[in-house]
Write a protein that holds these residues in place. Structure first.
Motif, PDB file in Angstrom:
ATOM      1  N   SER A 120       0.813  -1.222   0.000  1.00 15.21           N
ATOM      2  CA  SER A 120       0.000   0.000   0.000  1.00 15.21           C
ATOM      3  C   SER A 120       0.844   1.267   0.000  1.00 15.21           C
ATOM      4  O   SER A 120       0.407   2.317  -0.474  1.00 15.21           O
ATOM      5  N   ASN A 121       2.071   1.172   0.528  1.00 13.79           N
ATOM      6  CA  ASN A 121       2.938   2.356   0.568  1.00 13.79           C
ATOM      7  C   ASN A 121       3.792   2.505  -0.687  1.00 13.79           C
ATOM      8  O   ASN A 121       4.661   3.358  -0.752  1.00 13.79           O
ATOM      9  N   LYS A 122       3.583   1.611  -1.679  1.00 10.12           N
ATOM     10  CA  LYS A 122       4.316   1.679  -2.943  1.00 10.12           C
ATOM     11  C   LYS A 122       3.333   2.072  -4.054  1.00 10.12           C
ATOM     12  O   LYS A 122       2.618   1.234  -4.602  1.00 10.12           O
ATOM     13  N   HIS A 123       3.270   3.372  -4.356  1.00  8.46           N
ATOM     14  CA  HIS A 123       2.373   3.823  -5.414  1.00  8.46           C
ATOM     15  C   HIS A 123       3.084   3.734  -6.762  1.00  8.46           C
ATOM     16  O   HIS A 123       4.124   4.356  -6.977  1.00  8.46           O
ATOM     17  N   VAL A 124       2.550   2.916  -7.651  1.00  5.25           N
ATOM     18  CA  VAL A 124       3.160   2.698  -8.967  1.00  5.25           C
ATOM     19  C   VAL A 124       2.653   3.758  -9.936  1.00  5.25           C
ATOM     20  O   VAL A 124       1.443   3.875 -10.177  1.00  5.25           O
TER      21      VAL A 124
ATOM     22  N   GLY B 126      14.819   7.712 -17.514  1.00  3.08           N
ATOM     23  CA  GLY B 126      15.935   8.502 -17.018  1.00  3.08           C
ATOM     24  C   GLY B 126      16.166   8.330 -15.525  1.00  3.08           C
ATOM     25  O   GLY B 126      17.083   8.936 -14.967  1.00  3.08           O
ATOM     26  N   LYS B 127      15.366   7.495 -14.855  1.00  2.00           N
ATOM     27  CA  LYS B 127      15.515   7.269 -13.420  1.00  2.00           C
ATOM     28  C   LYS B 127      16.432   6.074 -13.172  1.00  2.00           C
ATOM     29  O   LYS B 127      16.491   5.150 -13.990  1.00  2.00           O
TER      30      LYS B 127
ATOM     31  N   ALA C 246      10.012  -0.725  -7.558  1.00  7.77           N
ATOM     32  CA  ALA C 246       8.829  -0.190  -6.875  1.00  7.77           C
ATOM     33  C   ALA C 246       9.184   0.944  -5.928  1.00  7.77           C
ATOM     34  O   ALA C 246       8.324   1.772  -5.600  1.00  7.77           O
ATOM     35  N   ASP C 247      10.446   1.002  -5.484  1.00  4.74           N
ATOM     36  CA  ASP C 247      10.867   2.084  -4.588  1.00  4.74           C
ATOM     37  C   ASP C 247      10.808   3.441  -5.272  1.00  4.74           C
ATOM     38  O   ASP C 247      10.726   4.480  -4.585  1.00  4.74           O
ATOM     39  N   ILE C 248      10.884   3.464  -6.600  1.00  8.98           N
ATOM     40  CA  ILE C 248      10.786   4.735  -7.332  1.00  8.98           C
ATOM     41  C   ILE C 248       9.507   4.783  -8.164  1.00  8.98           C
ATOM     42  O   ILE C 248       9.405   5.539  -9.132  1.00  8.98           O
ATOM     43  N   GLY C 249       8.514   3.945  -7.798  1.00 13.69           N
ATOM     44  CA  GLY C 249       7.196   4.001  -8.438  1.00 13.69           C
ATOM     45  C   GLY C 249       7.120   3.348  -9.799  1.00 13.69           C
ATOM     46  O   GLY C 249       6.293   3.755 -10.624  1.00 13.69           O
TER      47      GLY C 249
END
Length: 745
Positions: free
Chosen positions: A154-158, A250-251, A260-263
């Motif tokens: 729930s805390n990982k917004h894709v 580019g991320k 998932a840590d960067i969506g």
């Protein structure tokens, strides 16, 4: 146009993709046997839910997932389970693992499938459940369970969903042909997974520009949707998950982190197709498209092959010429591994079977010393220092390997490819990763053992503290009782008794103990017995998992003995509560009892025993009804009382009717118990004095026979009841038999 970023390093090896793209995706006949390893994914192996001899249908679940990071295994065709055993599996180490072996029946009959025509109406949880039930894992080669990726925390917004159609490895064209021929179903799978992820801002399909037919097919299928097909220049290894993210967005994924840590979530296009088939038609993952290529084959193409098909059968169907082979590679030439056993099966992550000739893919020349040229660092797409990692791998310096981010290495092989000294750098990195994982597992095991030991020590210390506290409490109670007795002894009433006693009189008989003191003593005995029961029960519980069976039997016997002692102490306390207090007037009752005839004494004793037996039977019935732990102890008490009753009845019967002597005895002055014992001993001595030696021997022999008969009866009873003292009874019988033999001789 979307901006395309470049990645660090990378190489351009010869692609060799045209050999397998000339024909459509084909198929092969059913193999003679299906081999299904239970560990075809990252995570815990599945657990077999069928047995040898079971008949299974195509698509039937044969192994259940064990834990979150696991996936179920399904039968690839109908047939019979002929074995569940260790077989060599598809793994770089050539290790063996548990496999389910199915002999096909040739009918290829499907099990009942859970199809869903209007799957758009399914809620999120139901969709995830269907994906998990189908046993789908990442089809790009990682084998990560798809149900976890499509159900982020729930805390990982894709925000960005990427589908990987890059397939940058030389020779492999499975995804290329899949996108050419089944683009519509892939797009449906992409839309389905996008629903899983919630409010995704963008959905991308990344494809290298060396696949024009696949690009055209996917762009046509994605028309009218919010899916964007992104084309970018060919470069190896742009198909790596972190590299593809950097190219399209580019991320950069942080070291040790997840997309998932960067969506961002990345899926393979083949995984999207499998997810669609699972939700729409209820089909589990039982086949996949695999590239079969190499110049030792007369036919090179892509086939839709059943999972579990032996590689030897696949090669046979493509005209394999074993005499020309250099080696058999599972996967591509860059990231694949050599298979020593040709009977290993196709698994869910097998995307290519490469059978090259010596000329096509020659063996690498012998490794030379590192010349510190730095070309490996320039080629590394993860911006690592391969040269440093190589040195630390040779030195087995695990701490520095981790400090230099060894686990960020994607094992693409670019460093080995450009190395002028032909050092197999990736092999060193793989070995070091394995060694570190083993060391971590051992450390974790050791930590768990240490925690268990410390917990046990803490538990023992707590038990000892409780034992000491109870001991101190008993000691305090005893001191208080002594103090109470001392106060009573110093009381005016006690002093008056001493002064009123006649001078010169014989020393008075010891007075009966004070009832309160006796009751306190019985209560302390009961408390001590109950404490022993608790300690015995606790010791048995503590050793339940660690001790052997002999130790457990000893602890159970100790508990049973403690329970028996506690029961006896409770019985004594209960009897004391019922017994009348002996007062000064009770002395006459004692005299009256001493004046009773033997028959009256026996009758009174028998009445008392019957009353005690009735009370004990009531307590036993109550304990049995409540399932109390003291049932065995109470049962033994009832048996002892019953034996006493039987003995008293037998003695009363042997006494016979009143005789004249008994009448005279009744009229004679009552004798004390000591005087009666003396008279009985005198009578016995007088009787023996009048007996001859032969009569004495005969009497002794008869007495010994009577004792032996009783001992045998006790032994028989102990054997029937499996008494724990049976060895003692048996030894007693043997000793009496030996004495009888000696006396008879």
């Amino acid at each position: 146009m979307r901006k395309i970023w470049d990645i660090h390093g990378g190489i351009h090896p010869e692609e060799n993709k045209h050999q397998s793209t000339g024909t459509a995706i084909g198929s092969i006949p059913l193999p003679p046997e299906i081999i299904l390893p239970l560990n075809q994914h990252i995570g815990a192996p599945a657990e077999a839910c069928v047995s040898v001899g079971d008949k299974v249908l195509k698509g039937q679940l044969v192994a259940k997932a064990q834990g979150l990071f696991s996936a179920g295994i399904h039968a690839s065709t109908s047939g019979e389970v002929i074995a569940i055993e260790d077989r060599v599996v598809t793994h770089p180490s050539g290790m063996s693992a548990q496999c389910i072996i199915i002999k096909p029946d040739g009918e290829d009959r499907w099990t009942q499938l859970d199809a869903c025509e209007d799957y758009a109406q399914l809620d999120h949880d139901r969709l995830v459940q269907k994906i998990r039930a189908a046993g789908i894992v990442g089809m790009g080669g990682a084998g990560f369970p798809t149900a976890i990726k499509v159900n982020p925390k729930s805390n990982k917004h894709v925000k960005t969903l990427i589908f990987n159609g890059t397939e940058c490895e030389p020779y492999i064209t499975a995804d290329d042909m899949l996108m050419r021929e089944r683009a519509d179903d892939i797009v449906k799978g992409v839309q389905l997974i996008a629903r899983f992820m919630g409010e995704v801002e963008e959905t991308l399909i990344g494809i290298e520009d060396n696949k024009p037919e696949a690009i055209a097919a996917m762009q046509k299928a994605a028309e009218g949707t919010d899916i964007e097909v992104v084309v970018f220049p060919t470069k190896y290894p742009s198909g790596g998950e972190k590299q593809l993210i950097q190219i399209l967005t580019g991320k950069e994924v942080p070291s040790g982190g997840l997309p998932a840590d960067i969506g961002i979530v990345v899926q393979n296009v083949g995984t999207a197709l499998a997810a669609y088939r699972a939700v729409r038609f209820g089909e589990p993952l039982i086949s996949r498209v695999t590239t079969v290529v190499g110049e030792t084959l007369t036919t090179q193409r892509n086939i839709d092959v059943l999972i579990g098909t032996p590689l030897s059968f696949v090669l046979e169907q493509h005209g394999f010429k074993a005499e020309k082979k250099q080696r058999l590679i599972i996967g591509g030439p860059m990231m694949g591994f050599a298979a020593n056993d040709f009977d290993v099966p196709v698994v869910k992550t097998t995307n290519c079977i490469l059978a090259p000739t010596q000329k096509e893919l020659p063996l690498a020349p012998p490794a030379q010393a590192c010349i510190r040229c730095g070309m490996c660092a320039e080629a590394c797409p993860a911006s690592l220092l391969p040269q440093q990692l190589f040195w630390y791998s040779q030195a087995e310096d695990h701490d520095r390997l981790k400090a230099h981010n060894l686990f960020d290495c994607i094992e693409c092989g670019a460093c080995s490819y450009v190395c002028p000294s032909n050092i197999p750098l990736v092999q060193y990195y793989r070995a070091s990763k394995g060694a570190i994982k083993i060391a971590n597992a051992e450390r974790e095991k050791s930590d768990k053992a240490r925690v268990r030991f410390e917990f046990r020590q803490e538990r023992i210390a707590k038990a000892e503290a409780e034992k000491e506290a109870k001991r101190l409490a008993r000691k305090k109670a005893a001191e208080e009782a002594k103090k109470l007795l001392a106060e009573k002894a110093d009381s005016p009433a006690a002093a008056n008794e001493k002064t009123t006693s006649k001078p010169g009189a014989a020393a008075a008989k010891p007075q009966a103990a004070d009832p309160a003191t006796q009751k306190a003593k019985l209560e302390r005995a009961l408390s001590s017995a109950q404490s022993r029961v608790e300690r015995a029960q606790k010791a048995l519980n503590d050793e339940q998992e660690e001790a052997d069976e002999a130790r457990l039997d000893s602890l159970r016997a100790r508990l049973k003995q403690a329970e028996l002692k506690a029961s006896e102490a409770q019985a004594k306390l209960d009897e004391f509560g019922k017994a009348p207090e002996v007062t000064v007037g009770g002395e006459q009752a004692i005299k009256d009892k001493m004046a009773m005839s033997p028959r009256d004494k026996l009758e009174k004793n028998l009445a008392s025993l019957n009353k005690r037996l009735s009370t004990a039977q009531e307590r036993l019935a109550e304990a049995q009804a409540n399932g109390a732990a003291t049932v065995d102890a109470l049962k033994m008490g009832v048996e002892k009382l019953q034996q006493k009753v039987n003995d008293a009845e037998q003695e009363l019967a042997q006494l016979g009717p009143d005789s004249a002597a008994q009448g005279a005895a009744e009229t004679a002055p009552a004798l004390s118990a000591a005087e009666q014992a003396i008279e009985k001993a005198k009578a016995k001595a007088a009787a023996q004095a009048s007996m001859s030696e032969e009569e004495k021997a005969a009497a002794k022999l008869e007495a010994l026979k009577a004792r032996l008969e009783k001992a045998r009866a006790r032994l028989t009873k102990a054997e029937e009841e499996q008494d724990e003292n049976i060895d003692a009874f048996r030894a007693g019988v043997e000793k009496l038999e030996q004495k009888l033999t000696e006396l008879s001789n």
